[in-house]
Design an enzyme around this catalytic site. Structure first.
Site, mmCIF file in Angstrom:
data_model
loop_
_atom_site.group_PDB
_atom_site.id
_atom_site.type_symbol
_atom_site.label_atom_id
_atom_site.label_comp_id
_atom_site.label_asym_id
_atom_site.label_seq_id
_atom_site.Cartn_x
_atom_site.Cartn_y
_atom_site.Cartn_z
ATOM 1 N N LYS A 25 0.855 -1.125 0.007
ATOM 2 C CA LYS A 25 -0.133 -0.059 0.056
ATOM 3 C C LYS A 25 0.849 1.256 0.130
ATOM 4 C CE LYS A 25 -1.683 1.897 4.155
ATOM 5 N NZ LYS A 25 -1.540 3.145 4.144
ATOM 6 N N ASN A 26 1.953 1.110 0.799
ATOM 7 C CA ASN A 26 2.499 2.198 1.083
ATOM 8 C C ASN A 26 3.755 2.640 0.087
ATOM 9 O OD1 ASN A 26 1.211 3.056 3.083
ATOM 10 N ND2 ASN A 26 2.300 2.676 4.878
ATOM 11 N N CYS A 120 -5.057 8.062 9.108
ATOM 12 C CA CYS A 120 -5.330 7.300 10.328
ATOM 13 C C CYS A 120 -5.176 8.584 11.367
ATOM 14 C CB CYS A 120 -4.300 6.269 10.528
ATOM 15 S SG CYS A 120 -4.659 4.876 9.401
ATOM 16 N N ARG A 125 -0.097 14.603 13.200
ATOM 17 C CA ARG A 125 0.055 14.495 11.535
ATOM 18 C C ARG A 125 0.285 15.851 10.850
ATOM 19 N NH1 ARG A 125 -1.824 9.038 9.337
ATOM 20 N NH2 ARG A 125 0.318 8.824 8.573
ATOM 21 N N ASP A 128 4.512 20.473 8.631
ATOM 22 C CA ASP A 128 5.408 21.461 8.518
ATOM 23 C C ASP A 128 6.630 21.236 7.927
ATOM 24 O OD1 ASP A 128 5.386 19.452 10.966
ATOM 25 O OD2 ASP A 128 7.492 20.634 11.054
ATOM 26 N N ASP A 309 3.681 0.426 12.455
ATOM 27 C CA ASP A 309 2.339 0.107 11.834
ATOM 28 C C ASP A 309 2.161 -1.382 12.340
ATOM 29 O OD1 ASP A 309 2.731 1.427 8.636
ATOM 30 O OD2 ASP A 309 2.166 2.265 10.564
ATOM 31 N N ARG A 402 -9.284 0.114 3.882
ATOM 32 C CA ARG A 402 -8.358 1.154 3.391
ATOM 33 C C ARG A 402 -6.871 0.617 2.849
ATOM 34 N NH1 ARG A 402 -6.801 5.814 6.970
ATOM 35 N NH2 ARG A 402 -5.496 6.064 4.951
HETATM 36 C C1 EPZ Z 1 4.266 6.990 6.486
HETATM 37 O O1 EPZ Z 1 3.159 8.023 7.220
HETATM 38 C C2 EPZ Z 1 2.988 5.663 6.476
HETATM 39 N N1 EPZ Z 1 1.888 6.420 5.701
HETATM 40 C C3 EPZ Z 1 2.491 5.299 7.740
HETATM 41 O O2 EPZ Z 1 1.607 4.293 7.649
HETATM 42 C C4 EPZ Z 1 3.546 5.043 8.516
HETATM 43 O O3 EPZ Z 1 3.092 4.634 9.950
HETATM 44 C C5 EPZ Z 1 4.651 6.092 8.745
HETATM 45 O O4 EPZ Z 1 5.123 6.504 7.438
HETATM 46 C C6 EPZ Z 1 5.811 5.847 9.639
HETATM 47 O O5 EPZ Z 1 6.368 4.652 9.327
HETATM 48 C C7 EPZ Z 1 1.952 6.181 4.214
HETATM 49 O O6 EPZ Z 1 3.241 6.185 3.799
HETATM 50 C C8 EPZ Z 1 0.935 6.589 3.487
HETATM 51 P P1 EPZ Z 1 5.927 10.432 9.069
HETATM 52 P P2 EPZ Z 1 3.893 9.355 7.221
HETATM 53 O O7 EPZ Z 1 5.934 11.490 8.332
HETATM 54 O O8 EPZ Z 1 4.990 9.761 6.154
HETATM 55 C C9 EPZ Z 1 5.957 13.486 12.347
HETATM 56 C C10 EPZ Z 1 -0.510 2.905 7.838
HETATM 57 O O9 EPZ Z 1 -0.948 2.425 8.620
HETATM 58 N N2 EPZ Z 1 5.876 14.789 10.995
HETATM 59 O O10 EPZ Z 1 7.300 9.377 8.683
HETATM 60 O O11 EPZ Z 1 2.608 10.299 7.780
HETATM 61 C C11 EPZ Z 1 4.459 12.763 12.421
HETATM 62 O O12 EPZ Z 1 3.694 13.349 13.203
HETATM 63 C C12 EPZ Z 1 0.295 4.394 7.900
HETATM 64 O O13 EPZ Z 1 -0.160 2.224 6.431
HETATM 65 C C13 EPZ Z 1 5.785 16.052 11.413
HETATM 66 O O14 EPZ Z 1 5.839 16.405 12.702
HETATM 67 O O15 EPZ Z 1 4.437 9.452 8.896
HETATM 68 C C14 EPZ Z 1 5.074 11.343 13.104
HETATM 69 O O16 EPZ Z 1 5.468 12.058 14.427
HETATM 70 C C15 EPZ Z 1 -0.138 4.816 9.102
HETATM 71 N N3 EPZ Z 1 5.729 16.942 10.656
HETATM 72 C C16 EPZ Z 1 6.445 11.543 12.577
HETATM 73 O O17 EPZ Z 1 6.851 12.656 11.905
HETATM 74 C C17 EPZ Z 1 5.462 16.495 9.102
HETATM 75 O O18 EPZ Z 1 5.700 17.406 8.482
HETATM 76 C C18 EPZ Z 1 6.818 10.397 11.485
HETATM 77 O O19 EPZ Z 1 5.809 10.543 10.447
HETATM 78 C C19 EPZ Z 1 5.515 15.119 8.798
HETATM 79 C C20 EPZ Z 1 5.709 14.220 10.035
#
Ligand code: EPZ
Length: 425
Positions: A25-26, A120, A125, A128, A309, A402
């Site tokens: 998916k990702n 989710c 999320r 920034d 995940d 999803r």
């Molecule tokens: C990706 O989400 C995946 N989703 C998530 O999978 C996965 O849990 C996550 O990476 C971590 O591995 C997709 O690829 C569609 P991050 P993403 O940005 O990219 C913070 C699933 O179940 N952050 O790596 O959104 C954020 O809040 C889903 O398949 C900021 O603060 O995750 C988090 O605490 C759920 N500011 C951390 O970084 C930003 O601008 C890591 O989030 C971006 C992120």
């Protein structure tokens, strides 16, 4: 809203057979977004038939992309010379991956408008990291109510340090840099295998990306990528890990095929730590009935660490381990809430703070009605329902649809008894 009626087997091991893993998916969602970097056709193969892929297709068609399903899991995308620059608000708000479209549209058309992405409910999320990076590449950012508008005549290559290794930020900025003017260096990148696969796909069509899969990625900008390119979606390592955890709890003997154990070392190690016997080859896992499960500590980390995940699913396993386990969720601040539902099923859980919990086991779980709050916790509830005594009803099946294709059909094929109840039944 659909829900799943799950028969509990009171800890008995009933699953046996072969469970093939679908496309990731990702990765699939990002390959769909990446198609906007191309001039002409792109063929995406082995796509998972899940709701988020449908939503991404809807957004692409709304932008002007023509999409034809040429085979069950193969989609041909025809990208027009000019695409729209505003994302369909309702669809974009329903999944996180809509943010990944923003980079390619901005890089290609010089403008993009979009709402804050959805996805989710596992924390704030924020976006920034994306906005800071786009500004570094010369974009002007405006926010009017919940609608962002970014503009840049031509994105310029830049040196960007991500304040945290965000997966989608790494992917989105890597894609933006492909069409930017000059060289971009991205520091503190996420290292997920899907990012490496994405770079390989783009490089096969003329992009010049080095370092994907490491913490530093260097991209030489250029023009639109070569059309008539083909991309085959790799197996979903999170789905494979989900099935391995289900097997550890409920299987007599289960073979999980079409997966890549080499990308699952952290979760396989965690399973072995709790006493699960796993045989594996290059593209399969074989899990047989293992004696009593031992307690263990898990701490989620960016790849190659234990994947966030799989944290909820692994916690269900820990409720059946004999002793005290610790769960430390380091990535998201809202990803332990499902534990309160497990507690109401009979699990012995202490949630210490938004990131840490203690699980004492083994405890008998009793079937009950639950609402899946997100994709992965939703499957965790189905697993808990299979382990429990009596029946469970897991509402909001759409959250699970999803990211998991036909989950009830596939688990029933190896011995589960899960029935989809639509709301008019
Ligand atoms: C990706 O989400 C995946 N989703 C998530 O999978 C996965 O849990 C996550 O990476 C971590 O591995 C997709 O690829 C569609 P991050 P993403 O940005 O990219 C913070 C699933 O179940 N952050 O790596 O959104 C954020 O809040 C889903 O398949 C900021 O603060 O995750 C988090 O605490 C759920 N500011 C951390 O970084 C930003 O601008 C890591 O989030 C971006 C992120």
């Amino acid at each position: 809203m659909d829900g799943f009626l799950v028969k509990g087997f009171s800890g008995k091991r009933i699953l046996e057979g072969v469970l093939p893993v679908m496309g990731a998916k990702n990765f699939a969602l990002k390959a769909q977004a990446a198609s906007l970097l191309f001039g002409g056709h792109v063929l995406l193969e082995n796509m998972p038939l899940i709701d988020d892929v449908c939503k991404m297709n809807q957004m692409l068609e709304d932008l002007g992309v023509k999409i034809e399903r040429v085979k069950k899991r193969n989609f041909e995308l025809n990208i027009p010379a000019v695409i729209k620059t505003d994302l369909d608000k309702n669809t974009a708000k329903s999944l996180r991956s809509s943010i990944v479209l923003v980079g390619p549209i901005l890089a290609r058309e010089g403008k993009v408008s979009f709402p804050h992405p959805g996805g989710c409910v596992i924390g704030q999320r924020p976006i920034d990291v994306f906005l800071e990076a786009f500004k570094k590449m010369g974009a002007r950012v405006r926010l009017n109510k919940d609608l962002y508008t970014l503009e840049a005549d031509k994105l310029k290559g830049a040196e960007i340090f991500f304040r945290m290794p965000s997966v989608t930020a790494t992917e989105t900025l890597m894609m933006s840099a492909v069409l930017a003017k000059g060289k971009t260096v991205l520091y503190n990148c996420a290292c997920e295998p899907e990012i490496m696969f994405l770079a390989e796909f783009l490089n096969s069509a003329g992009a010049r990306i080095n370092g994907a899969g490491t913490h530093t990625i260097v991209v030489q900008g250029g023009g639109l990528l070569k059309g008539d390119s083909i991309c085959r979606v790799p197996p979903d390592r999170i789905e494979a890990g989900s099935f391995a955890i289900i097997a550890a709890l409920c299987a007599k003997k289960l073979k999980i095929t079409n997966c890549v154990p080499a990308h699952m070392r952290a979760v396989l190690q965690a399973l072995q730590n709790v006493g699960v016997k796993i045989n594996f080859g290059k593209n399969y896992l074989l899990i047989k009935e293992s004696p009593g499960l031992k307690p263990s500590d898990i701490k989620t980390r960016e790849y190659p660490g234990f994947p966030t995940d799989l944290q909820a699913l692994f916690s269900v396993l820990l409720t059946q381990a004999s002793g005290r386990s610790f769960v430390f969720e380091t990535v998201f601040e809202g990803r332990l809430n499902y534990l309160f539902d497990l507690e109401r099923m009979g699990a012995d859980v202490v949630v210490c703070d938004p990131h840490r919990a203690i699980i004492n086991g083994p405890t008998k779980l009793r079937g009950r009605k639950m609402e899946s709050p997100d994709l992965r916790a939703g499957l965790a509830f189905i697993i808990a329902g299979m382990v429990a005594e009596g029946e469970s009803f897991v509402d909001n099946a759409n959250n699970i649809d999803r990211g998991y294709e036909n989950i009830e059909g596939r688990l029933n094929a190896v011995g589960a008894e899960i029935k989809r109840i639509t709301n008019n039944e």
